[in-house]
Design a protein around this motif. Structure first.
Motif, mmCIF file in Angstrom:
data_model
loop_
_atom_site.group_PDB
_atom_site.id
_atom_site.type_symbol
_atom_site.label_atom_id
_atom_site.label_comp_id
_atom_site.label_asym_id
_atom_site.label_seq_id
_atom_site.Cartn_x
_atom_site.Cartn_y
_atom_site.Cartn_z
ATOM 1 N N ASN A 1 0.809 -1.230 0.000
ATOM 2 C CA ASN A 1 0.000 0.000 0.000
ATOM 3 C C ASN A 1 0.842 1.280 0.000
ATOM 4 N N THR B 1 -10.092 4.270 -7.557
ATOM 5 C CA THR B 1 -10.849 3.989 -6.328
ATOM 6 C C THR B 1 -12.179 3.308 -6.661
ATOM 7 N N ARG C 1 -13.281 -0.798 -5.868
ATOM 8 C CA ARG C 1 -14.497 -1.143 -5.123
ATOM 9 C C ARG C 1 -15.491 -1.930 -5.962
ATOM 10 N N VAL D 1 -15.251 7.163 0.642
ATOM 11 C CA VAL D 1 -13.955 6.570 0.278
ATOM 12 C C VAL D 1 -12.920 7.685 0.077
ATOM 13 N N GLU E 1 -9.387 6.747 1.007
ATOM 14 C CA GLU E 1 -8.860 5.759 0.050
ATOM 15 C C GLU E 1 -8.385 6.451 -1.213
ATOM 16 N N THR F 1 -4.840 7.622 -0.669
ATOM 17 C CA THR F 1 -3.857 6.531 -0.770
ATOM 18 C C THR F 1 -3.657 6.128 -2.226
ATOM 19 N N ASN F 2 -4.755 6.043 -2.971
ATOM 20 C CA ASN F 2 -4.641 5.684 -4.385
ATOM 21 C C ASN F 2 -3.908 6.762 -5.179
#
Ligand code: ASP
Length: 320
Positions: free
Chosen positions: A47, A158, A162, A295, A298, A301-302
């Motif tokens: 990650n 993202t 998902r 999200v 997230e 992070t992406n």
């Protein structure tokens, strides 16, 4: 977590570009190549926590002429995670205030033997201008209201993580479409990967012209809400407006803010996204921003994974 399928030695054949200036000019295959590489970097670096030395000896310069929290730090960290050195340039406190042009500033930085410039500027087309005037790789970090390609890519990654695929999903971009570079990059990327895109907001900020590009235009969030798989809530870009596009922020929030009551009328698995910075109480209420459908972190992070992928691909293509 996906398993890395590459040792990052060879740039995929589909990728031949030295620059990333927009998503409008990219094919679906090129978009997918970046998304796949980002997944591989996430998997190979736990990650994006660990370094992977594929750009050792290279130097990336961040040239930011507009404010930034996420994009700037993310590009910086992405470059260092890949083993590159970084230079951080901000227009405030620089020779720009002494009258230097953006091309002269960029050429000065390039003369320090750097390999890539990440440029953010309020004028649309500045990344293209630099790509024509510099020898090194140029990556757009956002040009005025035009495009913000890595934001579009991280939003799309993202959703893909998902939902597995973009094909057939309904994604609504809500808010200030007129001044949002995030909206433009999302529209080009999402359409090419098979999503149905709705742009929704006050008529002063959402043009009917988007219909010409196969995008649905809507002015009533409550009407489209039950059909949406994803909502991307865009900030009102007051800094790019000369007049007020609606009577009051309170009225905007009443009509377009995502709140608990609207979540209850949405699909059970709706994804709530925002590029940030978020204005709690304007485009989103705190309970939704921090709730189970959100999200937003997230996406951050992406962003790191996407920027690692973009640096690796563009610098790799520039080498051959
Ligand atoms: N951070 C994004 C951008 O730079 C979105 C925003 O500022 O609202 O465009």
């Amino acid at each position: 977590m996906s398993v890395a399928t590459t040792d990052f030695r060879e740039i995929p054949a589909v990728w031949t570009r030295r620059h990333l200036l927009d998503l409008e000019s990219l094919s679906a295959e090129e978009l997918t190549c970046i998304l796949d590489a980002a997944e591989d970097f996430r998997a190979a670096t736990d990650n994006c926590r660990h370094k992977i030395q594929v750009l050792t000896g290279r130097t990336v310069a961040n040239l930011f002429f507009e404010n930034s929290t996420r994009t700037r730090n993310s590009f910086s960290l992405a470059a260092r995670r890949l083993g590159a050195d970084t230079i951080e340039f901000s227009s405030s406190g620089s020779s720009v205030s002494k009258g230097e042009t953006v091309i002269d500033t960029a050429k000065t930085i390039e003369a320090m033997n750097i390999d890539a410039v990440v440029i953010r500027h309020r004028t649309p087309g500045t990344p293209l201008l630099l790509a024509k005037n510099l020898q090194c790789t140029v990556i757009s970090g956002g040009d005025g209201p035009h495009e913000h390609p890595t934001q579009g890519l991280l939003d799309i990654l993202t959703i893909r993580q998902r939902r597995g695929s973009l094909e057939g999903l309904t994604v609504a971009l809500v808010g200030d479409i007129a001044h949002s570079r995030t909206a433009r990059s999302n529209i080009w990327g999402l359409k090419k990967l098979g999503a149905h895109v709705i742009v929704c907001g006050p008529a002063t900020l959402v043009s009917r012209h988007w219909e010409e590009f196969g995008v649905e235009v809507a002015y009533n969030l409550d009407e489209i809400l039950p059909r949406c798989d994803v909502l991307n809530l865009l900030r009102i870009q007051f800094e790019r407006q000369h007049t007020r596009p609606f009577p009051s922020v309170r009225e905007y929030a009443l009509l377009y803010a995502m709140n608990r009551e609207r979540i209850e009328r949405a699909k059970d698995d709706i994804l709530i996204m925002a590029p940030g910075p978020i204005n709690r109480g304007v485009e989103i209420t705190p309970d939704v921003a921090d709730g189970p459908h959100s999200v937003i972190l997230e996406q951050v992070t992406n962003g790191l994974a996407i920027r690692m992928a973009v640096l690796w691909l563009t610098l790799g293509a520039g080498r051959s």
